[in-house]
Design a protein around this motif. Structure first.
Motif, PDB file in Angstrom:
ATOM      1  N   GLU A  19      -7.074 -28.098  -8.444  1.00 16.28           N
ATOM      2  CA  GLU A  19      -7.182 -29.557  -8.432  1.00 16.28           C
ATOM      3  C   GLU A  19      -5.823 -30.257  -8.432  1.00 16.28           C
ATOM      4  OE1 GLU A  19      -9.992 -31.318 -11.199  1.00 16.28           O
ATOM      5  OE2 GLU A  19     -10.952 -29.361 -11.450  1.00 16.28           O
ATOM      6  N   ASP A  20      -4.800 -29.586  -8.944  1.00 17.62           N
ATOM      7  CA  ASP A  20      -3.496 -30.238  -9.061  1.00 17.62           C
ATOM      8  C   ASP A  20      -2.500 -29.761  -8.007  1.00 17.62           C
ATOM      9  OD1 ASP A  20      -4.310 -31.667 -11.363  1.00 17.62           O
ATOM     10  OD2 ASP A  20      -3.934 -29.903 -12.607  1.00 17.62           O
ATOM     11  N   LEU A  21      -2.948 -28.968  -7.047  1.00 16.22           N
ATOM     12  CA  LEU A  21      -2.032 -28.408  -6.064  1.00 16.22           C
ATOM     13  C   LEU A  21      -1.316 -29.504  -5.273  1.00 16.22           C
ATOM     14  CD1 LEU A  21      -0.829 -25.910  -4.786  1.00 16.22           C
ATOM     15  CD2 LEU A  21      -2.840 -25.747  -3.309  1.00 16.22           C
ATOM     16  N   ASP A  22      -2.055 -30.506  -4.822  1.00 20.89           N
ATOM     17  CA  ASP A  22      -1.436 -31.600  -4.068  1.00 20.89           C
ATOM     18  C   ASP A  22      -0.457 -32.384  -4.929  1.00 20.89           C
ATOM     19  OD1 ASP A  22      -2.677 -31.108  -1.632  1.00 20.89           O
ATOM     20  OD2 ASP A  22      -4.444 -32.301  -2.136  1.00 20.89           O
ATOM     21  N   GLU A  23      -0.826 -32.597  -6.186  1.00 18.10           N
ATOM     22  CA  GLU A  23       0.048 -33.361  -7.076  1.00 18.10           C
ATOM     23  C   GLU A  23       1.336 -32.590  -7.356  1.00 18.10           C
ATOM     24  OE1 GLU A  23      -0.326 -36.092 -11.080  1.00 18.10           O
ATOM     25  OE2 GLU A  23      -1.739 -34.449 -10.784  1.00 18.10           O
ATOM     26  N   VAL A  24       1.239 -31.272  -7.545  1.00 23.48           N
ATOM     27  CA  VAL A  24       2.437 -30.460  -7.758  1.00 23.48           C
ATOM     28  C   VAL A  24       3.329 -30.514  -6.524  1.00 23.48           C
ATOM     29  CG1 VAL A  24       3.292 -28.099  -8.057  1.00 23.48           C
ATOM     30  CG2 VAL A  24       1.385 -28.926  -9.456  1.00 23.48           C
ATOM     31  N   ALA A  25       2.721 -30.460  -5.341  1.00 22.18           N
ATOM     32  CA  ALA A  25       3.499 -30.573  -4.109  1.00 22.18           C
ATOM     33  C   ALA A  25       4.252 -31.907  -4.057  1.00 22.18           C
ATOM     34  CB  ALA A  25       2.580 -30.426  -2.901  1.00 22.18           C
ATOM     35  N   GLU A  26       3.577 -32.973  -4.441  1.00 15.10           N
ATOM     36  CA  GLU A  26       4.208 -34.297  -4.429  1.00 15.10           C
ATOM     37  C   GLU A  26       5.336 -34.377  -5.448  1.00 15.10           C
ATOM     38  OE1 GLU A  26       2.994 -39.002  -5.132  1.00 15.10           O
ATOM     39  OE2 GLU A  26       1.434 -37.470  -4.942  1.00 15.10           O
ATOM     40  N   LEU A  27       5.097 -33.845  -6.658  1.00 18.28           N
ATOM     41  CA  LEU A  27       6.100 -33.909  -7.718  1.00 18.28           C
ATOM     42  C   LEU A  27       7.350 -33.100  -7.376  1.00 18.28           C
ATOM     43  CD1 LEU A  27       3.772 -33.544 -10.845  1.00 18.28           C
ATOM     44  CD2 LEU A  27       5.119 -35.565 -10.233  1.00 18.28           C
ATOM     45  N   THR A  28       7.170 -32.000  -6.681  1.00 15.58           N
ATOM     46  CA  THR A  28       8.293 -31.111  -6.373  1.00 15.58           C
ATOM     47  C   THR A  28       8.938 -31.398  -5.023  1.00 15.58           C
ATOM     48  OG1 THR A  28       6.779 -29.469  -5.427  1.00 15.58           O
ATOM     49  CG2 THR A  28       7.324 -29.256  -7.771  1.00 15.58           C
ATOM     50  N   GLY A  29       8.273 -32.208  -4.205  1.00 19.69           N
ATOM     51  CA  GLY A  29       8.784 -32.482  -2.874  1.00 19.69           C
ATOM     52  C   GLY A  29       8.580 -31.334  -1.900  1.00 19.69           C
ATOM     53  N   LEU A  30       7.643 -30.445  -2.248  1.00 19.02           N
ATOM     54  CA  LEU A  30       7.350 -29.290  -1.400  1.00 19.02           C
ATOM     55  C   LEU A  30       5.995 -29.479  -0.721  1.00 19.02           C
ATOM     56  CD1 LEU A  30       8.312 -26.506  -3.978  1.00 19.02           C
ATOM     57  CD2 LEU A  30       9.739 -27.355  -2.099  1.00 19.02           C
ATOM     58  N   SER A  31       5.752 -28.710   0.315  1.00 27.30           N
ATOM     59  CA  SER A  31       4.423 -28.707   0.920  1.00 27.30           C
ATOM     60  C   SER A  31       3.484 -27.849   0.076  1.00 27.30           C
ATOM     61  CB  SER A  31       4.490 -28.134   2.341  1.00 27.30           C
ATOM     62  OG  SER A  31       4.824 -26.746   2.298  1.00 27.30           O
ATOM     63  N   ARG A  32       2.188 -28.005   0.296  1.00 26.54           N
ATOM     64  CA  ARG A  32       1.214 -27.155  -0.403  1.00 26.54           C
ATOM     65  C   ARG A  32       1.514 -25.683  -0.155  1.00 26.54           C
ATOM     66  NH1 ARG A  32      -4.393 -28.858  -1.541  1.00 26.54           N
ATOM     67  NH2 ARG A  32      -4.949 -26.786  -0.798  1.00 26.54           N
ATOM     68  N   ASP A  33       1.778 -25.336   1.097  1.00 27.51           N
ATOM     69  CA  ASP A  33       2.029 -23.938   1.443  1.00 27.51           C
ATOM     70  C   ASP A  33       3.271 -23.402   0.738  1.00 27.51           C
ATOM     71  OD1 ASP A  33      -0.203 -23.879   3.041  1.00 27.51           O
ATOM     72  OD2 ASP A  33       0.893 -24.075   4.936  1.00 27.51           O
ATOM     73  N   GLU A  34       4.289 -24.260   0.610  1.00 32.41           N
ATOM     74  CA  GLU A  34       5.528 -23.816  -0.046  1.00 32.41           C
ATOM     75  C   GLU A  34       5.309 -23.631  -1.540  1.00 32.41           C
ATOM     76  OE1 GLU A  34       9.500 -22.531  -0.269  1.00 32.41           O
ATOM     77  OE2 GLU A  34       8.091 -22.748   1.408  1.00 32.41           O
ATOM     78  N   VAL A  35       4.504 -24.488  -2.147  1.00 34.02           N
ATOM     79  CA  VAL A  35       4.163 -24.326  -3.567  1.00 34.02           C
ATOM     80  C   VAL A  35       3.464 -22.979  -3.767  1.00 34.02           C
ATOM     81  CG1 VAL A  35       2.705 -25.162  -5.454  1.00 34.02           C
ATOM     82  CG2 VAL A  35       4.043 -26.785  -4.094  1.00 34.02           C
TER      83      VAL A  35
END
Length: 208
Positions: free
Chosen positions: A92-108
């Protein structure tokens, strides 16, 4: 290293860092000191528990004086193969982590699954291992509002740690995915799949 009394039958050793706690834990287990019945590593501490019922009462003062002189191994990591934890990365938080880190979902996902982890200690709930080794780019704060119920098997991160929730419980960590691997099973000996020093790898898998 600071040694404190913890009641009438235990000592709490403050090590100052998790690596020294791991090494002291390994040294104590290897030493098999008579009367010491349990060694419980924490983030920067090691609890040394004695039991007079197993034999003559342990002199805690003598034990406290001995602990700082124990020879610590250079590397306390478990030498067995890493525990592989299959993960479906749809948290559920994958997109939010991507936004917080400035990374894409795939990179996370790539950075999380590429890291090599070690269980620093167990806590919070039975079988819950705090895993060190998380890529610094993924160090994000806990949620401001914790969830009242996180499903068992949820793969999560918070601060410098990664973890898998072994059972359904409240929690504020960021959820990246889920795993069907049981981390806590009372019919297993020992019940916890993880212990301090266990190495862990996350293996991405497709959603069924």
């Amino acid at each position: 290293m600071k040694v404190l009394r913890a009641g009438d039958t235990a000592l709490l050793v403050e090590t100052g860092d998790v690596a020294t706690a791991h090494r002291l834990n390994a040294a104590l287990r290897a030493a098999a000191i008579p009367g010491v019945v349990d060694v419980v590593p924490g983030e920067q501490t090691v609890l040394v528990v004695t039991d007079p019922a197993t034999g003559p009462a342990v002199d805690l003062d003598r034990l406290a004086a001995r602990l700082p002189g124990l020879a610590l191994p250079a590397d306390a990591e478990d030498d067995t193969a890493p525990v592989e934890i299959p993960v479906v990365y749809d948290g559920e938080d994958l997109d939010e982590v991507a936004e917080l880190t400035g990374l894409s979902r795939d990179e996370v996902v790539h950075r999380h699954a590429s890291a090599s982890y070690t269980v620093a200690y167990l806590g919070f709930s039975p079988g819950f291992g705090y895993l060190t080794g998380l890529d610094p780019a993924l160090h994000v704060a806990r949620r401001e509002s914790p969830r009242t119920a996180v499903p068992a098997g949820s793969v999560a991160i918070a601060g410098p740690y990664a973890a898998v929730y072994p059972s359904r419980s409240p929690g504020g960590w960021r959820l990246l995915g889920r795993s069907d691997l049981p981390l806590w099973d009372v019919t297993r000996d020992p019940p916890s799949l993880l212990r301090a020093g266990t190495r862990v790898r996350f293996v991405p898998e497709e959603s069924p």
